[in-house]
Design an enzyme around this catalytic site. Structure first.
Site, mmCIF file in Angstrom:
data_model
loop_
_atom_site.group_PDB
_atom_site.id
_atom_site.type_symbol
_atom_site.label_atom_id
_atom_site.label_comp_id
_atom_site.label_asym_id
_atom_site.label_seq_id
_atom_site.Cartn_x
_atom_site.Cartn_y
_atom_site.Cartn_z
ATOM 1 C CD GLN A 193 27.427 75.967 56.498
ATOM 2 O OE1 GLN A 193 28.344 76.694 56.103
ATOM 3 N NE2 GLN A 193 26.245 76.454 56.830
ATOM 4 C CB CYS A 340 17.250 77.769 60.925
ATOM 5 S SG CYS A 340 18.252 77.582 59.476
#
Ligand code: PMP
Length: 416
Positions: A193, A340
């Site tokens: 990220q 996820c």
């Protein structure tokens, strides 16, 4: 037929994935058809063309990280890079062999890492390594002090993410790296990220192993990279797969040339644009948060107030149910956790890891802005969220009771 997105969704889920930059797609296209060679074909032009494209991409990724191109291994994404780094590192630097009954080595990670770090660590635990999962304080930041306190004589590896994917908090990576180097402990960071959005210099930041992914930085899905330090110290890893020896044996298999070219193009663009993007997104995120927090009570912005990525905002709304809120805001694509885990109804383990209660963790939204996000979209999203929360609260008996001054924690609920 190509799938077309339904309705007029505003996409605020860039931490899950980003669209490809059109310049990335343009760079990739010739490598599907005209320059389709296998870079492993060393004896003809088709192979050389593909190889030189891969070399260029490797240089671009290395430049993004302040690394040498020999230190870059292309993978299928950050999940694979994390596996190669954590398991490959642990196996190479183990203190005692498998089956000896002794601790094979001590590893330090953290409870709010991505599953792609947690699960390799848990597998190693089953195989005889010991893992300390640091528990972050309420602000979500893992400090060098915390890592230092967990260090043991037999610590072989530290894996701490650079920035958290759900709350955007930024850990003390250069300081943790310095500590690891002092102690000759291998240091891996999952920078999925962070890299491509914020500056990285693996030398200055004391990093031995770094994972990144194409699809978080406006590149294609299914391609990523692992940085493996070659000097001071030279990091060795045990390969997890056997095959044709590509990528110095760490990641055998014919290279994903189109994907790699795309990752290279994305890295080049990221390097040029990251400062401007970060500045613009920080202003937009502040606007988003201000527009929400100034009009609603009983909400909290999760994670450290300043030490956060510019583009991620995670907010908990008391007295509303997360799924109902998501339904009410169908026009905006946000997430209630990471992509996820959003298929499950479990509250986010990241928020729970910060000490956010089950109820509040259930009623949280992650909004992540990106290069294409406009001010009008941010304003519209904020207005929609505020209206929806107000409407849902009007229907909430709990919110009524709260407003009447009843202490909900002391209510004895009837049993059926
Ligand atoms: N680590 C982090 C922090 C992530 O956010 C993600 C993507 N959700 C991954 C790893 C996995 O990346 P990839 O999809 O490239 O395997």
């Amino acid at each position: 037929m190509a799938a077309t997105p339904q309705g007029t969704s505003i996409y605020l889920d860039h931490a899950a994935t980003t669209p490809c930059d059109p310049r990335v797609v343009e760079a990739m296209l010739p490598y599907f058809t005209t320059f389709f060679g296998n870079p492993g074909s060393r004896n003809h032009r088709f192979g050389w063309e593909a190889e030189s494209a891969v070399d260029e991409a490797r240089e671009a990724v290395a430049a993004l990280l302040g690394a040498d191109e020999k230190e870059i291994i292309f993978t299928s994404g950050a999940t694979e890079a994390n596996n190669i780094a954590i398991k490959g590192g642990a196996y190479m630097y183990e203190k005692a062999p498998a089956g000896s009954g002794q601790c094979r080595g001590h590893i330090i990670s953290c409870t709010i890492e991505h599953k792609a770090v947690l699960d390799p660590c848990k597998r190693l635990q089953k195989e005889g390594f010991e893992v300390t999962f640091l528990e972050p304080p309420a602000d979500g930041i893992i400090t060098a002090e915390m890592v230092k306190a967990a260090m043991r004589e037999d610590t072989i590896l530290v894996s701490i993410m650079w920035a958290n994917n759900e709350i955007g908090t930024i850990n003390e990576i250069p300081q943790i790296g310095a500590l690891c180097h002092e102690r000759d402990v291998l240091f891996h960071t999952d920078a999925t990220q962070w890299a491509g959005k914020m500056p990285v210099d693996v030398q200055r930041d004391n990093i031995d192993l770094l994972s990144m992914s194409g699809h978080k930085i406006y590149g294609p899905k299914g391609v990523g990279a692992l940085y493996v330090r070659r000097r001071r110290p030279r990091v060795r890893l045990q390969a997890l797969m056997d095959g044709g020896g590509q990528e110095r044996g760490f990641r055998p298999g014919t290279l994903n040339v189109t994907g790699i070219v795309g990752l290279g193009a994305a890295a080049r663009i990221a390097r040029e644009q990251m400062d401007a993007d970060a500045q613009r997104l920080l202003a937009l995120r502040r606007r988003l948060e201000e527009r929400i927090t100034s009009r609603l009570t009983n909400i909290q912005v999760n994670g450290h107030a300043e030490k956060r990525l510019p583009h991620i905002s995670n907010i908990s709304f008391a007295f509303v149910e997360g799924e109902s809120l998501m339904m009410a805001c169908k026009d905006i694509a946000v997430s209630s956790g990471s992509a996820c885990t959003s298929a499950s109804l479990e509250p986010s383990y990241v928020l729970k890891g910060l000490g956010v209660g089950d109820e509040l963790a259930h009623s949280s939204l992650r909004m992540s802005l990106g290069r294409g996000t406009t001010q009008a979209e941010v304003d519209h999203a904020a207005d929609l969220i505020v209206e929806s929360v107000k409407r849902l609260r009007e229907l909430s008996p709990l919110f009524d009771m709260y407003n009447e001054g009843i202490d909900l924690s002391k209510v004895e609920w009837g049993h059926h």
